[in-house]
Design a protein around this motif. Structure first.
Motif, PDB file in Angstrom:
ATOM      1  N   THR A 244       0.855  -1.184   0.000  1.00  0.00           N
ATOM      2  CA  THR A 244       0.000   0.000   0.000  1.00  0.00           C
ATOM      3  C   THR A 244       0.889   1.231   0.000  1.00  0.00           C
ATOM      4  O   THR A 244       1.775   1.368   0.849  1.00  0.00           O
ATOM      5  CB  THR A 244      -0.906   0.011   1.250  1.00  0.00           C
ATOM      6  N   LYS A 245       0.653   2.123  -0.947  1.00  0.00           N
ATOM      7  CA  LYS A 245       1.442   3.347  -1.071  1.00  0.00           C
ATOM      8  C   LYS A 245       0.972   4.384  -0.054  1.00  0.00           C
ATOM      9  O   LYS A 245      -0.219   4.525   0.196  1.00  0.00           O
ATOM     10  CB  LYS A 245       1.275   3.886  -2.494  1.00  0.00           C
TER      11      LYS A 245
ATOM     12  N   LEU B  67       6.913   5.769   0.446  1.00  0.00           N
ATOM     13  CA  LEU B  67       6.949   4.701   1.428  1.00  0.00           C
ATOM     14  C   LEU B  67       5.766   3.784   1.159  1.00  0.00           C
ATOM     15  O   LEU B  67       4.661   4.253   0.900  1.00  0.00           O
ATOM     16  CB  LEU B  67       6.835   5.318   2.827  1.00  0.00           C
ATOM     17  N   GLU B  68       5.998   2.475   1.206  1.00  0.00           N
ATOM     18  CA  GLU B  68       4.921   1.504   1.036  1.00  0.00           C
ATOM     19  C   GLU B  68       4.938   0.556   2.223  1.00  0.00           C
ATOM     20  O   GLU B  68       5.978   0.302   2.820  1.00  0.00           O
ATOM     21  CB  GLU B  68       5.112   0.703  -0.260  1.00  0.00           C
TER      22      GLU B  68
ATOM     23  N   ASP C 245      10.938   1.271   0.709  1.00  0.00           N
ATOM     24  CA  ASP C 245      11.073   2.488  -0.088  1.00  0.00           C
ATOM     25  C   ASP C 245      10.819   2.084  -1.531  1.00  0.00           C
ATOM     26  O   ASP C 245      11.539   1.260  -2.085  1.00  0.00           O
ATOM     27  CB  ASP C 245      12.480   3.046   0.084  1.00  0.00           C
ATOM     28  N   SER C 246       9.811   2.652  -2.155  1.00  0.00           N
ATOM     29  CA  SER C 246       9.411   2.222  -3.498  1.00  0.00           C
ATOM     30  C   SER C 246      10.433   2.563  -4.578  1.00  0.00           C
ATOM     31  O   SER C 246      10.404   1.984  -5.649  1.00  0.00           O
ATOM     32  CB  SER C 246       8.059   2.811  -3.881  1.00  0.00           C
TER      33      SER C 246
ATOM     34  N   ALA D  20      15.830  -5.253  -2.976  1.00  0.00           N
ATOM     35  CA  ALA D  20      16.625  -4.593  -1.943  1.00  0.00           C
ATOM     36  C   ALA D  20      16.120  -4.919  -0.545  1.00  0.00           C
ATOM     37  O   ALA D  20      16.831  -4.765   0.428  1.00  0.00           O
ATOM     38  CB  ALA D  20      16.641  -3.090  -2.159  1.00  0.00           C
ATOM     39  N   GLY D  21      14.888  -5.355  -0.444  1.00  0.00           N
ATOM     40  CA  GLY D  21      14.354  -5.755   0.840  1.00  0.00           C
ATOM     41  C   GLY D  21      13.433  -4.735   1.482  1.00  0.00           C
ATOM     42  O   GLY D  21      13.050  -3.749   0.857  1.00  0.00           O
ATOM     43  N   HIS D  22      13.106  -5.000   2.714  1.00  0.00           N
ATOM     44  CA  HIS D  22      12.182  -4.159   3.464  1.00  0.00           C
ATOM     45  C   HIS D  22      12.471  -4.316   4.949  1.00  0.00           C
ATOM     46  O   HIS D  22      13.218  -5.208   5.349  1.00  0.00           O
ATOM     47  CB  HIS D  22      10.733  -4.576   3.160  1.00  0.00           C
ATOM     48  N   LEU D  23      11.899  -3.444   5.739  1.00  0.00           N
ATOM     49  CA  LEU D  23      11.970  -3.548   7.198  1.00  0.00           C
ATOM     50  C   LEU D  23      10.703  -4.220   7.700  1.00  0.00           C
ATOM     51  O   LEU D  23       9.614  -3.950   7.185  1.00  0.00           O
ATOM     52  CB  LEU D  23      12.065  -2.165   7.836  1.00  0.00           C
TER      53      LEU D  23
END
Length: 66
Positions: free
Chosen positions: A10-11, A22-23, A37-38, A44-47
């Protein structure tokens, strides 16, 4: 642990029509949120954050906008 299928990304509504935003989505584990980070490569991954921490962050942003 409860495992879930991740929801769709979701943006951020604050981003408007910008491509750089940010999504977030519901993570695989219950009560956790994935954030990315879109503008970076999908690989690159995500938190992954506890849901309570994410909600506190969003609430603090909303409070700053008033």
């Amino acid at each position: 642990m409860n495992k879930l299928a991740p929801s769709t990304w979701t943006k951020s509504s604050y981003s408007g029509q910008q491509a750089n935003c940010l999504e977030w989505r519901q993570a695989r584990l219950a009560r956790q949120i994935d954030v990315r980070d879109s503008k970076t490569d999908v690989e690159a991954g995500h938190l992954t954050l506890p849901q309570g921490s994410w909600l506190a962050f969003v609430d603090s942003l909303a409070a700053d906008r008033t």
